[in-house]
Design an enzyme around this catalytic site. Structure first.
Site, mmCIF file in Angstrom:
data_model
loop_
_atom_site.group_PDB
_atom_site.id
_atom_site.type_symbol
_atom_site.label_atom_id
_atom_site.label_comp_id
_atom_site.label_asym_id
_atom_site.label_seq_id
_atom_site.Cartn_x
_atom_site.Cartn_y
_atom_site.Cartn_z
ATOM 1 N N ARG A 106 0.841 -1.181 -0.005
ATOM 2 C CA ARG A 106 0.058 0.170 -0.009
ATOM 3 C C ARG A 106 0.854 1.133 -0.047
ATOM 4 O O ARG A 106 0.659 2.165 0.519
ATOM 5 C CB ARG A 106 -0.937 -0.035 1.189
ATOM 6 C CG ARG A 106 -2.158 -0.965 1.342
ATOM 7 C CD ARG A 106 -3.259 -0.708 0.058
ATOM 8 N NE ARG A 106 -4.203 -1.807 0.137
ATOM 9 C CZ ARG A 106 -4.287 -2.900 -0.615
ATOM 10 N NH1 ARG A 106 -3.278 -3.092 -1.446
ATOM 11 N NH2 ARG A 106 -5.133 -3.539 -0.575
ATOM 12 N N ARG B 157 -6.333 -10.439 10.161
ATOM 13 C CA ARG B 157 -5.720 -8.987 11.085
ATOM 14 C C ARG B 157 -6.725 -8.085 11.583
ATOM 15 O O ARG B 157 -6.302 -7.248 12.108
ATOM 16 C CB ARG B 157 -5.002 -8.296 9.899
ATOM 17 C CG ARG B 157 -5.846 -7.590 8.863
ATOM 18 C CD ARG B 157 -5.049 -6.674 7.950
ATOM 19 N NE ARG B 157 -5.954 -5.886 7.081
ATOM 20 C CZ ARG B 157 -5.671 -5.166 6.198
ATOM 21 N NH1 ARG B 157 -4.705 -5.323 5.299
ATOM 22 N NH2 ARG B 157 -6.704 -4.424 5.384
ATOM 23 N N ASP C 69 -16.256 -3.372 4.037
ATOM 24 C CA ASP C 69 -16.653 -4.300 3.378
ATOM 25 C C ASP C 69 -17.392 -3.485 2.245
ATOM 26 O O ASP C 69 -18.786 -3.166 2.335
ATOM 27 C CB ASP C 69 -17.705 -5.311 4.057
ATOM 28 C CG ASP C 69 -18.264 -6.423 3.065
ATOM 29 O OD1 ASP C 69 -17.713 -6.398 1.775
ATOM 30 O OD2 ASP C 69 -18.794 -7.565 3.769
ATOM 31 N N TYR D 167 -0.848 4.215 -2.009
ATOM 32 C CA TYR D 167 -2.083 4.416 -1.192
ATOM 33 C C TYR D 167 -1.857 4.932 0.165
ATOM 34 O O TYR D 167 -2.335 6.293 0.638
ATOM 35 C CB TYR D 167 -2.632 3.056 -1.027
ATOM 36 C CG TYR D 167 -4.120 3.516 -0.379
ATOM 37 C CD1 TYR D 167 -5.216 4.070 -0.968
ATOM 38 C CD2 TYR D 167 -4.501 2.543 0.942
ATOM 39 C CE1 TYR D 167 -6.478 4.160 -0.588
ATOM 40 C CE2 TYR D 167 -5.735 2.921 1.461
ATOM 41 C CZ TYR D 167 -6.661 3.736 0.681
ATOM 42 O OH TYR D 167 -8.082 4.039 1.536
HETATM 43 P P1 NAD Z 1 -15.435 2.212 -3.637
HETATM 44 O O1 NAD Z 1 -13.915 2.050 -3.976
HETATM 45 O O2 NAD Z 1 -15.867 1.084 -3.695
HETATM 46 O O3 NAD Z 1 -16.140 3.436 -4.706
HETATM 47 C C1 NAD Z 1 -15.179 4.375 -5.123
HETATM 48 C C2 NAD Z 1 -16.342 5.333 -5.806
HETATM 49 O O4 NAD Z 1 -15.693 6.415 -6.291
HETATM 50 C C3 NAD Z 1 -17.107 4.705 -7.054
HETATM 51 O O5 NAD Z 1 -18.534 5.099 -6.981
HETATM 52 C C4 NAD Z 1 -16.538 5.560 -8.154
HETATM 53 O O6 NAD Z 1 -17.195 5.612 -9.232
HETATM 54 C C5 NAD Z 1 -15.991 6.768 -7.504
HETATM 55 N N1 NAD Z 1 -15.030 7.506 -8.109
HETATM 56 C C6 NAD Z 1 -13.958 6.849 -8.628
HETATM 57 N N2 NAD Z 1 -13.319 7.965 -9.236
HETATM 58 C C7 NAD Z 1 -13.828 9.233 -9.188
HETATM 59 C C8 NAD Z 1 -13.733 10.533 -9.410
HETATM 60 N N3 NAD Z 1 -12.627 10.930 -10.481
HETATM 61 N N4 NAD Z 1 -14.523 11.467 -9.174
HETATM 62 C C9 NAD Z 1 -15.863 11.249 -8.574
HETATM 63 N N5 NAD Z 1 -15.965 9.780 -8.176
HETATM 64 C C10 NAD Z 1 -15.031 8.880 -8.474
HETATM 65 O O7 NAD Z 1 -15.683 2.937 -2.143
HETATM 66 P P2 NAD Z 1 -15.177 2.876 -0.858
HETATM 67 O O8 NAD Z 1 -14.312 1.562 -0.680
HETATM 68 O O9 NAD Z 1 -16.201 2.920 0.002
HETATM 69 O O10 NAD Z 1 -14.003 3.716 -0.706
HETATM 70 C C11 NAD Z 1 -14.369 5.210 -0.538
HETATM 71 C C12 NAD Z 1 -13.136 6.066 0.172
HETATM 72 O O11 NAD Z 1 -12.910 5.195 1.275
HETATM 73 C C13 NAD Z 1 -11.862 5.996 -0.563
HETATM 74 O O12 NAD Z 1 -11.293 7.191 -0.504
HETATM 75 C C14 NAD Z 1 -11.212 4.874 -0.009
HETATM 76 O O13 NAD Z 1 -9.753 5.130 -0.239
HETATM 77 C C15 NAD Z 1 -11.589 5.160 1.373
HETATM 78 N N6 NAD Z 1 -11.356 3.702 2.172
HETATM 79 C C16 NAD Z 1 -11.834 2.650 2.011
HETATM 80 C C17 NAD Z 1 -11.546 1.619 3.032
HETATM 81 C C18 NAD Z 1 -12.314 0.264 2.436
HETATM 82 O O14 NAD Z 1 -11.820 -0.827 3.183
HETATM 83 N N7 NAD Z 1 -13.125 -0.003 1.753
HETATM 84 C C19 NAD Z 1 -10.667 1.683 3.842
HETATM 85 C C20 NAD Z 1 -10.186 2.785 4.267
HETATM 86 C C21 NAD Z 1 -10.273 4.154 3.464
#
Ligand code: NAD
Length: 245
Positions: free
Chosen positions: A144, A205, A181, A147
């Site tokens: 990561r 984890r 999830d 990221y």
């Molecule tokens: P996801 O990754 O399932 O969905 C992401 C959404 O972002 C999609 O609907 C996509 O169309 C949209 N997207 C992508 N590019 C875009 C752009 N240029 N402009 C506007 N929208 C755009 O969502 P998630 O897993 O809920 O993640 C959302 C956020 O939470 C992210 O920033 C991710 O890094 C963060 N996050 C997620 C997790 C996890 O485990 N899922 C953990 C920590 C942080």
């Protein structure tokens, strides 16, 4: 009356996962919600939600962001949720990957905050919530590199905005989920070629023995968006079931 009655919120990446659950939770609490995403087809599934309107918005497109936000006279809450997980170590990461991830995960927040802050300054109030992650300056999980680098930058940006505008009634906090999830998590597990094993590794984890839900993150965003958190700014709040303890 809802906890956010009378407030106007903008949410990015609201078509699925955490952004979607949060847009719904904010609307349930009485906010007028502008739910945005690049995936309009998926976003349209929300269009009958009370108090919520959907709009296509690519957060990496400065002109689009500026024009869209100029059309909303009052904004009380900004949830910068959009982000992308790049998998790999520094050796797997090319310059184009670096630019893509920084544009989506960090620069987009700069565009949105810049467009929203003048409105918040006019009303002497506002709450900005930026999506970071436990994978950031908090913890360095394997593969990561890029990221975690972008999500650490989000924490730095959050603290800078919080410090600069605390005396103007504007708060800015970062939210740091663990493993949640969401559809993209399932895509990442499938991409390993052995989804079952990937799920086992993610669960191994987790001291809580389970993954988090988008709703559990959304609840925290609602709190940070509401006046209940009026003395909290510049914080990075973990929502990780104890992963990073
Ligand atoms: P996801 O990754 O399932 O969905 C992401 C959404 O972002 C999609 O609907 C996509 O169309 C949209 N997207 C992508 N590019 C875009 C752009 N240029 N402009 C506007 N929208 C755009 O969502 P998630 O897993 O809920 O993640 C959302 C956020 O939470 C992210 O920033 C991710 O890094 C963060 N996050 C997620 C997790 C996890 O485990 N899922 C953990 C920590 C942080």
């Amino acid at each position: 009356m809802g906890r956010l009655a009378g407030k106007v919120a903008v949410v990015t990446a609201a078509a699925q996962g955490i952004g979607r659950a949060t847009a719904q939770a904010l609307a349930r609490e009485g906010a007028t919600v502008h739910a945005t995403d690049i995936n309009l087809e998926k976003l349209n599934e929300l269009k009958d939600t009370k108090g919520l309107t959907v709009s296509k918005l690519d957060v990496t497109n400065k002109e689009e962001v500026t024009k869209f936000l100029a059309g909303i006279p009052k904004i009380d809450i900004l949830f910068n949720c959009a982000g992308f997980v790049f998998n790999g170590t520094v050796l797997d990461t090319e310059e184009k990957d670096f630019d893509f991830s920084f544009n989506l995960n960090v620069k987009s927040m700069f565009f949105l905050a810049k467009a929203v802050l003048p409105k918040m300054l006019e009303q002497n109030s506002g709450s900005i919530i930026n999506m970071s992650s436990v994978a950031s300056s908090i913890k360095g999980p394997p593969n990561r590199c890029l990221y975690s680098t972008t999500k650490a930058a989000v924490i730095g940006f959050t603290k800078a905005v919080a410090g600069d505008f605390v005396s103007k009634g504007i708060r800015c906090n970062a939210i740091c989920p663990g493993t949640i999830d969401t559809p993209s998590l399932h895509q990442r597990m499938e991409a390993t070629g052995d989804k079952e094993q990937a799920m086992k590794s993610f669960l191994a984890r987790q001291p809580s023995g389970r993954l988090g839900t988008p709703e559990e993150v959304a609840n925290t965003v609602v709190f940070l968006a509401s006046d209940e958190s009026s003395f909290i700014t510049g914080s990075e709040i973990k929502v990780d079931g104890g992963w990073a303890n």
